[in-house]
Scaffold this motif. Structure first.
Motif, PDB file in Angstrom:
ATOM      1  N   TYR A   1      -2.055   5.829  -2.197  1.00  0.00           N
ATOM      2  CA  TYR A   1      -3.095   4.885  -1.776  1.00  0.00           C
ATOM      3  C   TYR A   1      -3.308   3.735  -2.758  1.00  0.00           C
ATOM      4  O   TYR A   1      -4.200   2.908  -2.545  1.00  0.00           O
ATOM      5  CB  TYR A   1      -4.433   5.576  -1.489  1.00  0.00           C
ATOM      6  CG  TYR A   1      -4.312   6.693  -0.481  1.00  0.00           C
ATOM      7  CD1 TYR A   1      -3.666   6.488   0.737  1.00  0.00           C
ATOM      8  CD2 TYR A   1      -4.825   7.961  -0.747  1.00  0.00           C
ATOM      9  CE1 TYR A   1      -3.529   7.517   1.668  1.00  0.00           C
ATOM     10  CE2 TYR A   1      -4.704   8.991   0.176  1.00  0.00           C
ATOM     11  CZ  TYR A   1      -4.057   8.768   1.382  1.00  0.00           C
ATOM     12  OH  TYR A   1      -3.934   9.788   2.291  1.00  0.00           O
TER      13      TYR A   1
ATOM     14  N   ASP B   1      -8.895   0.272   5.473  1.00  0.00           N
ATOM     15  CA  ASP B   1      -7.440   0.168   5.602  1.00  0.00           C
ATOM     16  C   ASP B   1      -7.045  -0.792   6.715  1.00  0.00           C
ATOM     17  O   ASP B   1      -6.153  -0.511   7.526  1.00  0.00           O
ATOM     18  CB  ASP B   1      -6.833   1.557   5.852  1.00  0.00           C
ATOM     19  CG  ASP B   1      -5.381   1.640   5.377  1.00  0.00           C
ATOM     20  OD1 ASP B   1      -4.966   0.753   4.609  1.00  0.00           O
ATOM     21  OD2 ASP B   1      -4.676   2.577   5.787  1.00  0.00           O
TER      22      ASP B   1
ATOM     23  N   LYS C   1       0.857  -1.188   0.000  1.00  0.00           N
ATOM     24  CA  LYS C   1       0.000   0.000   0.000  1.00  0.00           C
ATOM     25  C   LYS C   1       0.889   1.232   0.000  1.00  0.00           C
ATOM     26  O   LYS C   1       1.748   1.405   0.872  1.00  0.00           O
ATOM     27  CB  LYS C   1      -0.885   0.003   1.250  1.00  0.00           C
ATOM     28  CG  LYS C   1      -1.965   1.076   1.246  1.00  0.00           C
ATOM     29  CD  LYS C   1      -3.130   0.685   0.365  1.00  0.00           C
ATOM     30  CE  LYS C   1      -4.310   1.630   0.552  1.00  0.00           C
ATOM     31  NZ  LYS C   1      -5.486   1.200  -0.222  1.00  0.00           N
TER      32      LYS C   1
END
Length: 451
Positions: A201, A340, A156
């Motif tokens: 992201y 997340d 990520k």
């Protein structure tokens, strides 16, 4: 190819849908109509019957089955119906089990003589993914090929990543030590070209070799992530046991389990290196007492996806960098990613991918499902005179949505570019998005045609 699946549970349903997507002739057998109805709109024939019924197997066409898969919740049922299927003409059988003793290499010939060609223990497969995730706190997903000759890393990307907003043709040239083979951006999966750029992201999938892992860690800005030493696992099921048994010796593991009787069983199953705590892993006071602030990884493995997601969110708020959640309900996977959560484990996709490779005719060593990216990675072995050995990679005419990330030749990992030539015997990593893998395998099969 004809495949018969016994058991319309989570693994059986997911596997049936996967096979239907590949246009493979598939029959799903289960004793309860309510479970078969969960399949929904899918091009799969369903058959309500007990999978241990000889007549039911005959009616389902077992004598013409190329593969029979026993994935009911009961290990004994799976093994019994596999033995029956073998005796009735199925060419190959695979059974889901819940006893790791059966996986011993010394027992493989024993089970083959019984008519069971392959064994699948989903909890063991999930534990491998968990352990790989714990070894690298800054990685969402890791896959080692040929003992690490090649490594795939799902990462990520944050604001401090130094390779954002740069065309990949400037980052991933023939001499660079990594390739970006897939990008998950929001709801979109990208098999990138040279003009694509990485954005903050993004979940980016890197293919590299073992020696360049520290370099990749630096350029993505993950050097500040501390290595995992202390681990708390919430939930003491079979997956937790397998994960605790396979974590490296330098990690200290605590398992928090609500059921007192199960805690007693865990104390007998696990060594002194694992501490068993009776309590609720969502209890803030308990987490603080057990040193959550000095814990680098929190793993939620209860049977409830919502509980696991909420527990990981709590652990993150308390400062834990690495969180792993078991999310068995695929409807919650996207939500977990949006929150997340970190690494997401789903036993049924892991097991189904493992079984699916048995359906491919080419020499396929392994398949990894990139659940978040809705893609698959397959390890194909190039046959003599196969199409992939005839031309450079750029001229092979691979379908859209397919890319080759790397290969292993004589034990040495190599990255692949457009000018690379694949040789017979190479193990090749193929990334596939929205393509049927059985459309790809023909490139790797032996052929006498003059390509």
């Amino acid at each position: 190819m004809k495949i018969i699946i016994a058991g319309a549970g989570a693994v059986g349903i997911h596997l049936a849908r996967l096979l239907a997507k590949e246009s493979i002739d598939c029959v799903l057998i289960d004793g309860k109509e309510s479970r078969l109805n969960r399949l929904g709109e899918c091009d799969v024939m369903t058959f309500q019957a007990q999978p241990t019924s000889i007549q039911a197997l005959k009616d389902a066409g077992i004598e013409n089955a190329d593969l029979f898969v026993g994935v009911t919740p009961d290990e004994s049922t799976n093994m019994t119906c596999c033995m029956l299927a073998h005796a009735l003409g199925a060419k190959k059988t695979v059974a889901r089990i819940a006893n790791d003793e059966y996986l011993s290499p010394t027992n493989q010939e024993f089970f083959r003589n019984m008519g069971i060609d392959s064994l699948v223990y989903p909890e063991v497969l999930a534990a491998i993914d968990i352990t790989n995730g714990l070894k690298m706190s800054w990685v969402r997903q890791r896959w080692d090929v040929h003992n690490g000759a090649l490594v795939m890393l799902g990462i990520k990307l944050r604001e401090n990543c130094e390779i954002l907003n740069i065309p990949l043709k400037k980052l991933c040239g023939p001499d660079d030590p990594y390739h970006i083979v897939a990008i998950k951006r929001g709801d979109e999966t990208i098999i990138p070209s040279g003009l694509d750029e990485l954005k903050v992201y993004d979940l980016a999938y890197f293919m590299t070799t073992q020696e360049y892992i520290p370099y990749v860690r630096t350029i993505v800005g993950k050097e500040h992530y501390t290595d995992v030493k202390n681990v708390i696992i919430m939930g003491g099921g079979n997956t937790a046991v397998r994960a605790a048994l396979t974590t490296p010796d330098y990690m200290n593991v605590k398992i928090i389990e609500k059921d007192v009787e199960r805690c007693e069983q865990l104390n007998q199953l696990l060594s002194n290196n694992t501490m068993i705590i009776n309590g609720d892993g969502r209890d803030m006071e308990l987490l603080n007492e057990e040193g959550i602030k000095n814990t680098q990884a929190f793993v939620a493995l209860t049977g409830n996806a919502e509980t696991n997601i909420l527990a990981c969110l709590t652990a993150k708020r308390l400062g834990v960098r690495k969180t792993i959640a078991m999310v068995e309900n695929l409807d919650y996977v996207d939500m977990a990613e949006e929150l997340d959560i970190g690494t997401i484990i789903n036993k049924k996709t892991v097991a189904a991918s493992h079984i699916y490779q048995l359906t491919l005719g080419a020499d396929v060593k392994n398949i990894k499902s990139l659940m978040l990216a809705d893609s698959d990675v397959a390890e194909f072995v190039a046959a003599k005179d196969s199409k992939v050995t005839k031309k450079p990679v750029k001229d092979l005419g691979l379908p859209f949505g397919v890319t080759i990330g790397g290969l292993v030749r004589n034990g040495t990992g190599m990255l692949v570019n457009g000018n690379s030539r694949i040789e017979a015997g190479d193990s090749v990593m193929v990334f596939c998005h929205e393509q049927k893998l059985n459309n790809i395998e023909k490139f790797f099969q032996e052929s006498t045609f003059p390509w």
